[in-house]
Enzyme design. Structure first.
Site, PDB file in Angstrom:
ATOM      1  CB  SER A   1      -1.097  -0.226   0.688  1.00 49.12           C
ATOM      2  OG  SER A   1      -1.652  -1.370   1.382  1.00 49.12           O
TER       3      SER A   1
ATOM      4  CG  HIS B   1      -3.305  -3.086  -3.102  1.00 54.18           C
ATOM      5  ND1 HIS B   1      -1.872  -4.106  -2.949  1.00 54.18           N
ATOM      6  CD2 HIS B   1      -3.547  -2.443  -1.729  1.00 54.18           C
ATOM      7  CE1 HIS B   1      -1.460  -3.664  -1.938  1.00 54.18           C
ATOM      8  NE2 HIS B   1      -2.230  -2.918  -0.874  1.00 54.18           N
TER       9      HIS B   1
ATOM     10  CG  HIS C   1      -4.754  -8.191   1.452  1.00 55.06           C
ATOM     11  ND1 HIS C   1      -4.530  -7.535   0.036  1.00 55.06           N
ATOM     12  CD2 HIS C   1      -3.130  -7.604   1.803  1.00 55.06           C
ATOM     13  CE1 HIS C   1      -3.416  -6.429  -0.086  1.00 55.06           C
ATOM     14  NE2 HIS C   1      -2.515  -6.638   1.026  1.00 55.06           N
TER      15      HIS C   1
ATOM     16  CE1 TYR D   1      -8.069  -6.750   2.335  1.00 51.24           C
ATOM     17  CE2 TYR D   1      -5.967  -6.862   4.049  1.00 51.24           C
ATOM     18  CZ  TYR D   1      -6.779  -6.045   3.270  1.00 51.24           C
ATOM     19  OH  TYR D   1      -6.216  -5.417   2.330  1.00 51.24           O
ATOM     20  CD  GLU D   2      -7.980  -8.132  -1.476  1.00 49.44           C
ATOM     21  OE1 GLU D   2      -8.733  -6.983  -3.282  1.00 49.44           O
ATOM     22  OE2 GLU D   2      -7.439  -8.492  -1.690  1.00 49.44           O
TER      23      GLU D   2
ATOM     24  CB  ALA E   1       1.468  -0.192   4.426  1.00 50.67           C
TER      25      ALA E   1
ATOM     26  CG  MET F   1      -4.186  -6.755   7.535  1.00 53.14           C
ATOM     27  SD  MET F   1      -5.433  -5.534   7.662  1.00 53.14           S
ATOM     28  CE  MET F   1      -5.207  -4.525   8.971  1.00 53.14           C
ATOM     29  CB  SER F   2      -0.207  -8.616   2.741  1.00 51.23           C
ATOM     30  OG  SER F   2       1.362  -7.826   3.115  1.00 51.23           O
TER      31      SER F   2
ATOM     32  CG  ASN G   1      -0.346   2.051  11.826  1.00 50.81           C
ATOM     33  OD1 ASN G   1       0.020   1.828  10.438  1.00 50.81           O
ATOM     34  ND2 ASN G   1      -0.613   1.194  12.731  1.00 50.81           N
TER      35      ASN G   1
ATOM     36  CG  HIS H   1      -6.689   1.870   3.271  1.00 55.98           C
ATOM     37  ND1 HIS H   1      -5.679   0.809   3.935  1.00 55.98           N
ATOM     38  CD2 HIS H   1      -7.428   2.198   2.966  1.00 55.98           C
ATOM     39  CE1 HIS H   1      -4.914   1.136   2.439  1.00 55.98           C
ATOM     40  NE2 HIS H   1      -5.926   1.547   2.051  1.00 55.98           N
TER      41      HIS H   1
END
Length: 274
Positions: free
Chosen positions: A30, A61, A83, A85-86, A113, A211-212, A235, A247
């Site tokens: 990201s 993306h 991902h 989560y998609e 990220a 998350m990746s 962050n 996000h």
């Protein structure tokens, strides 16, 4: 996706690319679109056109494969990723990495990220990944094993290549900015983590969370590719500052980190590419 599917997609790319396929590929996370823009003389493939490729749905993306040069060196740049989560299956998450392997890629550079669990690594900084913790509950190697990809029980003791990571460190030193090092933890998402989870992750030894990335690392090591990676710190993790996580913040500070990450990847590719 079968071995035949992987080879078919690789053949599709080879038929449409005039030249030798690079041995180095980079996956951009990201906020790193500016890095893709730095690839020169690029042949561009949309993920929508690549048979079998998962289609990213997340802002930031773009979903493109670029084959070109960076600092005059041949490289493949994956602008975006899929991902879990998609809604992608573990098998689907392995597909693009296996296609890169079928194309002849030997070194996979992963970027992402991530939220920092280290007080001295704030938003906008970079962290070289030295190890990972898979807390996602998914693994791209689950299912019937095809020995043409790799062994049933691959060893990942040295999942993150120490020599390549050392090259990152040397490049950062030469460029004059700090490069933190640490363990990346993958959570499933898509929600950001709770403060209690972050506290637990810190006890487990995590230095950054995202998350990746882990599925790509496991898939690449399964087929014998060398892997290295850098997290763009966007962050502080939940509970460290009391601020709400968004996000938008990921994109904003990802763009800040991308300035140094682009310099780092340029120097890295120049060092190791043929």
């Amino acid at each position: 996706m079968t071995y035949k599917d992987v080879q078919s997609c690789a053949a599709y790319i080879k038929e449409r690319f005039d030249g030798d396929i690079p041995s180095i590929a980079m996956v951009l996370g990201s906020g790193l679109n500016s890095l893709a823009d730095a690839v020169k003389n690029a042949t561009v493939f949309s993920f929508l056109d690549l048979p079998g490729f998962p289609k990213p749905t997340v802002e930031g993306h773009a979903g493109r494969m670029l084959i070109g040069t960076l600092e005059g060196k041949p490289v493949i740049c994956m602008q975006g990723r899929a991902h879990a989560y998609e809604g992608n299956s573990p098998e689907k998450l392995a597909f693009s990495t296996r296609v890169l392997w079928a194309l002849g890629v030997e070194i996979l550079v992963l970027t992402n990220a991530a939220g920092s669990l280290m007080k001295d690594a704030g938003p906008g900084s970079l962290m070289a990944i030295t190890d990972h913790i898979n807390f996602s509950g998914i693994n791209p190697l689950v299912g019937v094993n095809d020995d043409r990809f790799g062994p049933r029980f691959p060893d990942v003791t040295n999942a993150w290549d120490k020599e390549l990571t050392s090259t990152f460190e040397k490049c950062a030193d030469k460029l004059g900015f700090p490069l933190h090092k640490g363990t990346y933890l993958m959570a499933m998402g898509p929600n950001f983590e709770t403060p209690a989870e972050i506290q637990a992750f810190r006890v487990m030894g995590a230095n950054a969370v995202g998350m990746s990335t882990v599925p790509e690392c496991l898939t690449a090591r399964h087929v014998g590719m060398r892997v290295c990676g850098v997290s763009s710190i966007t962050n502080y993790a939940a509970g460290m500052t009391g601020d709400e996580l968004t996000h938008h913040e990921t994109m904003e500070f990802g763009a800040i980190a991308a300035v140094n990450l682009e310099k780092l990847l340029r120097a890295f590719v120049e060092q190791i590419a043929a």
